[in-house]
Design a protein around this motif. Structure first.
Motif, PDB file in Angstrom:
ATOM      1  N   VAL A   1       0.707  -1.166   0.000  1.00  0.00           N
ATOM      2  CA  VAL A   1      -0.011  -0.001   0.089  1.00  0.00           C
ATOM      3  C   VAL A   1       0.745   1.267  -0.018  1.00  0.00           C
ATOM      4  CG1 VAL A   1      -1.686   1.472   1.505  1.00  0.00           C
ATOM      5  CG2 VAL A   1      -1.966  -1.099   1.096  1.00  0.00           C
ATOM      6  N   LEU A   2       1.894   1.259   0.730  1.00  0.00           N
ATOM      7  CA  LEU A   2       2.934   2.196   0.898  1.00  0.00           C
ATOM      8  C   LEU A   2       3.306   2.664  -0.586  1.00  0.00           C
ATOM      9  CD1 LEU A   2       4.169   4.207   2.822  1.00  0.00           C
ATOM     10  CD2 LEU A   2       6.122   2.858   2.916  1.00  0.00           C
ATOM     11  N   GLN A   3       3.639   1.441  -1.367  1.00  0.00           N
ATOM     12  CA  GLN A   3       4.310   1.661  -2.676  1.00  0.00           C
ATOM     13  C   GLN A   3       3.253   2.123  -3.738  1.00  0.00           C
ATOM     14  OE1 GLN A   3       6.029  -2.411  -3.315  1.00  0.00           O
ATOM     15  NE2 GLN A   3       7.823  -1.179  -3.851  1.00  0.00           N
ATOM     16  N   GLU A   4       2.229   1.838  -3.477  1.00  0.00           N
ATOM     17  CA  GLU A   4       1.040   2.059  -4.343  1.00  0.00           C
ATOM     18  C   GLU A   4       0.751   3.694  -4.043  1.00  0.00           C
ATOM     19  OE1 GLU A   4      -2.065  -0.670  -3.434  1.00  0.00           O
ATOM     20  OE2 GLU A   4      -0.986  -2.294  -4.574  1.00  0.00           O
ATOM     21  N   LEU A   5       0.710   4.099  -2.740  1.00  0.00           N
ATOM     22  CA  LEU A   5       0.471   5.462  -2.357  1.00  0.00           C
ATOM     23  C   LEU A   5       1.681   6.407  -3.262  1.00  0.00           C
ATOM     24  CD1 LEU A   5      -0.491   5.425   1.255  1.00  0.00           C
ATOM     25  CD2 LEU A   5      -1.648   6.039  -0.728  1.00  0.00           C
ATOM     26  N   GLU A   6       2.754   6.072  -3.290  1.00  0.00           N
ATOM     27  CA  GLU A   6       3.835   6.629  -3.921  1.00  0.00           C
ATOM     28  C   GLU A   6       3.679   6.700  -5.240  1.00  0.00           C
ATOM     29  OE1 GLU A   6       7.495   8.774  -4.856  1.00  0.00           O
ATOM     30  OE2 GLU A   6       6.028   8.673  -2.900  1.00  0.00           O
ATOM     31  N   ASN A   7       3.149   5.601  -5.837  1.00  0.00           N
ATOM     32  CA  ASN A   7       3.061   5.330  -7.359  1.00  0.00           C
ATOM     33  C   ASN A   7       1.754   6.292  -7.772  1.00  0.00           C
ATOM     34  OD1 ASN A   7       4.945   3.547  -7.870  1.00  0.00           O
ATOM     35  ND2 ASN A   7       3.673   1.825  -7.715  1.00  0.00           N
ATOM     36  N   PHE A   8       0.825   6.548  -6.748  1.00  0.00           N
ATOM     37  CA  PHE A   8      -0.307   7.353  -7.070  1.00  0.00           C
ATOM     38  C   PHE A   8       0.101   8.691  -7.073  1.00  0.00           C
ATOM     39  CE2 PHE A   8      -3.699  10.019  -5.368  1.00  0.00           C
ATOM     40  CZ  PHE A   8      -4.680   9.550  -6.283  1.00  0.00           C
ATOM     41  N   ARG A   9       0.977   9.096  -6.058  1.00  0.00           N
ATOM     42  CA  ARG A   9       1.537  10.461  -5.833  1.00  0.00           C
ATOM     43  C   ARG A   9       2.030  11.082  -7.273  1.00  0.00           C
ATOM     44  NH1 ARG A   9       5.573  13.448  -4.951  1.00  0.00           N
ATOM     45  NH2 ARG A   9       7.165  11.462  -5.086  1.00  0.00           N
ATOM     46  N   ARG A  10       3.026   9.756  -7.649  1.00  0.00           N
ATOM     47  CA  ARG A  10       3.703  10.378  -9.043  1.00  0.00           C
ATOM     48  C   ARG A  10       3.064  10.562 -10.173  1.00  0.00           C
ATOM     49  NH1 ARG A  10       8.920   6.089  -8.281  1.00  0.00           N
ATOM     50  NH2 ARG A  10       9.973   7.279  -6.718  1.00  0.00           N
ATOM     51  N   GLN A  11       1.844   9.527 -10.406  1.00  0.00           N
ATOM     52  CA  GLN A  11       1.050   9.673 -11.526  1.00  0.00           C
ATOM     53  C   GLN A  11       0.307  11.150 -11.384  1.00  0.00           C
ATOM     54  OE1 GLN A  11      -1.325   5.923 -11.184  1.00  0.00           O
ATOM     55  NE2 GLN A  11       0.561   4.707 -11.909  1.00  0.00           N
ATOM     56  N   ALA A  12      -0.093  11.372 -10.063  1.00  0.00           N
ATOM     57  CA  ALA A  12      -0.931  12.700  -9.725  1.00  0.00           C
ATOM     58  C   ALA A  12      -0.036  13.723 -10.135  1.00  0.00           C
ATOM     59  CB  ALA A  12      -1.326  12.789  -8.468  1.00  0.00           C
ATOM     60  N   THR A  13       1.339  13.785  -9.839  1.00  0.00           N
ATOM     61  CA  THR A  13       2.137  15.082 -10.506  1.00  0.00           C
ATOM     62  C   THR A  13       2.282  15.006 -11.851  1.00  0.00           C
ATOM     63  OG1 THR A  13       3.252  14.799  -7.906  1.00  0.00           O
ATOM     64  CG2 THR A  13       4.352  15.704  -9.937  1.00  0.00           C
ATOM     65  N   LEU A  14       2.445  13.929 -12.128  1.00  0.00           N
ATOM     66  CA  LEU A  14       2.624  13.834 -13.717  1.00  0.00           C
ATOM     67  C   LEU A  14       1.445  14.446 -14.402  1.00  0.00           C
ATOM     68  CD1 LEU A  14       4.257  13.188 -16.271  1.00  0.00           C
ATOM     69  CD2 LEU A  14       3.246  10.788 -16.214  1.00  0.00           C
ATOM     70  N   LEU A  15       0.111  13.948 -14.181  1.00  0.00           N
ATOM     71  CA  LEU A  15      -0.971  14.557 -14.582  1.00  0.00           C
ATOM     72  C   LEU A  15      -1.055  15.875 -14.451  1.00  0.00           C
ATOM     73  CD1 LEU A  15      -3.673  13.977 -15.922  1.00  0.00           C
ATOM     74  CD2 LEU A  15      -4.794  13.543 -13.760  1.00  0.00           C
ATOM     75  N   ARG A  16      -0.923  16.430 -13.359  1.00  0.00           N
ATOM     76  CA  ARG A  16      -0.886  18.023 -13.003  1.00  0.00           C
ATOM     77  C   ARG A  16       0.037  18.715 -13.951  1.00  0.00           C
ATOM     78  NH1 ARG A  16      -1.167  16.563  -7.349  1.00  0.00           N
ATOM     79  NH2 ARG A  16       1.095  17.068  -7.302  1.00  0.00           N
ATOM     80  N   GLN A  17       1.279  18.262 -14.356  1.00  0.00           N
ATOM     81  CA  GLN A  17       2.250  18.917 -15.122  1.00  0.00           C
ATOM     82  C   GLN A  17       1.768  18.748 -16.479  1.00  0.00           C
ATOM     83  OE1 GLN A  17       5.500  16.429 -14.161  1.00  0.00           O
ATOM     84  NE2 GLN A  17       6.088  17.648 -12.300  1.00  0.00           N
ATOM     85  N   THR A  18       1.180  17.631 -16.918  1.00  0.00           N
ATOM     86  CA  THR A  18       0.460  17.617 -18.288  1.00  0.00           C
ATOM     87  C   THR A  18      -0.479  18.461 -18.454  1.00  0.00           C
ATOM     88  OG1 THR A  18       1.227  14.884 -18.448  1.00  0.00           O
ATOM     89  CG2 THR A  18      -0.274  15.764 -19.748  1.00  0.00           C
ATOM     90  N   GLU A  19      -1.551  18.554 -17.381  1.00  0.00           N
ATOM     91  CA  GLU A  19      -2.505  19.612 -17.669  1.00  0.00           C
ATOM     92  C   GLU A  19      -2.085  20.841 -17.886  1.00  0.00           C
ATOM     93  OE1 GLU A  19      -4.931  18.838 -14.120  1.00  0.00           O
ATOM     94  OE2 GLU A  19      -6.256  17.422 -15.209  1.00  0.00           O
ATOM     95  N   ARG A  20      -0.925  21.247 -17.041  1.00  0.00           N
ATOM     96  CA  ARG A  20      -0.516  22.604 -17.235  1.00  0.00           C
ATOM     97  C   ARG A  20       0.159  22.899 -18.366  1.00  0.00           C
ATOM     98  NH1 ARG A  20       2.075  22.315 -13.056  1.00  0.00           N
ATOM     99  NH2 ARG A  20       4.311  22.032 -13.896  1.00  0.00           N
ATOM    100  N   LEU A  21       0.984  22.115 -19.006  1.00  0.00           N
ATOM    101  CA  LEU A  21       1.529  22.335 -20.279  1.00  0.00           C
ATOM    102  C   LEU A  21       0.585  22.152 -21.482  1.00  0.00           C
ATOM    103  CD1 LEU A  21       4.714  19.800 -19.948  1.00  0.00           C
ATOM    104  CD2 LEU A  21       4.704  22.475 -19.812  1.00  0.00           C
ATOM    105  N   ALA A  22      -0.481  21.275 -21.497  1.00  0.00           N
ATOM    106  CA  ALA A  22      -1.319  21.260 -22.462  1.00  0.00           C
ATOM    107  C   ALA A  22      -2.507  22.111 -22.339  1.00  0.00           C
ATOM    108  CB  ALA A  22      -2.032  19.647 -22.743  1.00  0.00           C
ATOM    109  N   GLU A  23      -2.524  22.751 -21.016  1.00  0.00           N
ATOM    110  CA  GLU A  23      -3.630  23.884 -20.874  1.00  0.00           C
ATOM    111  C   GLU A  23      -5.074  22.824 -21.032  1.00  0.00           C
ATOM    112  OE1 GLU A  23      -3.495  27.145 -23.265  1.00  0.00           O
ATOM    113  OE2 GLU A  23      -2.122  28.079 -21.858  1.00  0.00           O
ATOM    114  N   VAL A  24      -4.992  21.741 -20.118  1.00  0.00           N
ATOM    115  CA  VAL A  24      -6.348  20.657 -20.217  1.00  0.00           C
ATOM    116  C   VAL A  24      -6.616  20.753 -18.909  1.00  0.00           C
ATOM    117  CG1 VAL A  24      -7.001  18.687 -20.727  1.00  0.00           C
ATOM    118  CG2 VAL A  24      -5.705  19.762 -22.314  1.00  0.00           C
ATOM    119  N   GLY A  25      -7.753  20.685 -18.476  1.00  0.00           N
ATOM    120  CA  GLY A  25      -8.451  20.521 -17.128  1.00  0.00           C
ATOM    121  C   GLY A  25      -9.115  19.248 -17.096  1.00  0.00           C
ATOM    122  N   GLY A  26      -9.334  18.567 -16.128  1.00  0.00           N
ATOM    123  CA  GLY A  26     -10.025  17.301 -15.746  1.00  0.00           C
ATOM    124  C   GLY A  26     -11.099  17.617 -14.826  1.00  0.00           C
ATOM    125  N   TRP A  27     -12.251  16.790 -15.074  1.00  0.00           N
ATOM    126  CA  TRP A  27     -13.690  17.041 -14.410  1.00  0.00           C
ATOM    127  C   TRP A  27     -13.856  15.631 -13.836  1.00  0.00           C
ATOM    128  CZ3 TRP A  27     -18.199  20.448 -15.483  1.00  0.00           C
ATOM    129  CH2 TRP A  27     -17.732  21.700 -15.894  1.00  0.00           C
TER     130      TRP A  27
END
Length: 280
Positions: free
Chosen positions: A170-196
């Protein structure tokens, strides 16, 4: 200050470099990742195991390059020891639990300072904890007098060890989720795309950080269906609701072009793609 001396060279797995790296990464995750209740759950498992197996102590260790760190304990007030005197350094060398019924009669441990007062570890049973197929540490129980594990206790030890492994995963999965969330935020910012995320039954809306940015809204304030008209006037908010409802009914994605308001001084168009996820 207690000094420890090297009595014998400790065994080293063939994959020691990768193993030690995996253990160190896990130790770093434990210190840096926001994992509510992680330490408390491990400590509770230790205490349950100690009582169920009628032992003096129980603990979870990570065997690092030169140290073993105890990340959860029950009636064992030790934070770390050199790897040279770690029972767990031997336990990680085998797939089955390492059981030492009497440390005073085992040549590997009879001169170990851990078997002397005040700890007086006369009995030890440790199960290796595998992470990505590497034995990063152990779950252990110990007692102040010689003991023998019966079949029932051996099964209980295996069950408690499985609970600890689940917590580490679970600790590893939380870290993977954190990294994916960070990547998603960076991608949204660069592409100017928002999620709902839209809950049609509860009529609730969750926007990503970039979605707030695109709408010129305050991320600290939640958005309701009723407030959509402020961002999508002239019936556009109702079109959005109908599109989301249609996507849910058809169990298929839909694409809708909507016009944002002119709160920033100019009209804007935005394309909304609705992908349905059904929660059963």
């Amino acid at each position: 200050m207690t000094k420890y001396f090297l009595h014998r060279p400790y065994p080293v797995p063939a994959t020691e470099e990768a193993r030690a790296q995996a253990a160190q990464q896990l130790a770093s995750l434990r210190e840096s990742t926001n994992a509510p209740g992680f330490g408390e759950r491990l400590a509770r498992i230790c205490e349950l195991a100690r009582v169920a197996l009628d032992m003096d102590r129980a603990f979870v260790s990570l065997v690092l390059d030169e140290q073993q760190h105890f990340i959860a304990t029950a009636n064992f007030d030790v934070e770390s020891t050199p790897r040279e005197i770690a029972f767990c350094a031997h336990a990680i060398m085998q797939s089955a639990p390492l059981v030492v019924e009497d440390t005073w009669t085992d040549v590997r441990f009879r001169d170990n300072p851990l078997v002397q007062e005040p700890l007086n570890l006369r009995f030890y049973a440790g199960t290796p904890l595998l992470v990505d197929e590497h034995p990063v540490g152990t779950f252990c129980v110990a007692h102040g007098s010689p003991r023998v594990l019966d079949d029932k206790q051996s099964v209980q030890l295996a069950h408690f060890s499985a609970l600890v492994r689940s917590e580490l995963q679970v600790l590893q999965e939380l870290e993977n989720f954190r990294r994916q969330a960070t990547l998603l935020r960076q991608t949204e910012r660069l592409a100017e795309v928002g999620g709902w995320e839209v809950d049609l039954e509860a009529r609730q809306i969750l926007w990503s950080r970039e979605a707030y940015q695109l709408h010129g809204a305050d991320p600290a304030l939640p958005v309701s269906f009723e407030q959509l008209a402020d961002f999508y006037p002239n019936g556009e908010a109702e079109r959005l609701y109908r599109a989301a409802t249609r996507a849910a009914h058809q169990r298929a994605s839909t694409r809708t072009r909507l016009g944002l308001g002119q709160d920033l001084g100019h009209a804007r168009l935005t394309r909304r793609s609705h992908v349905t996820e059904l929660e059963l």
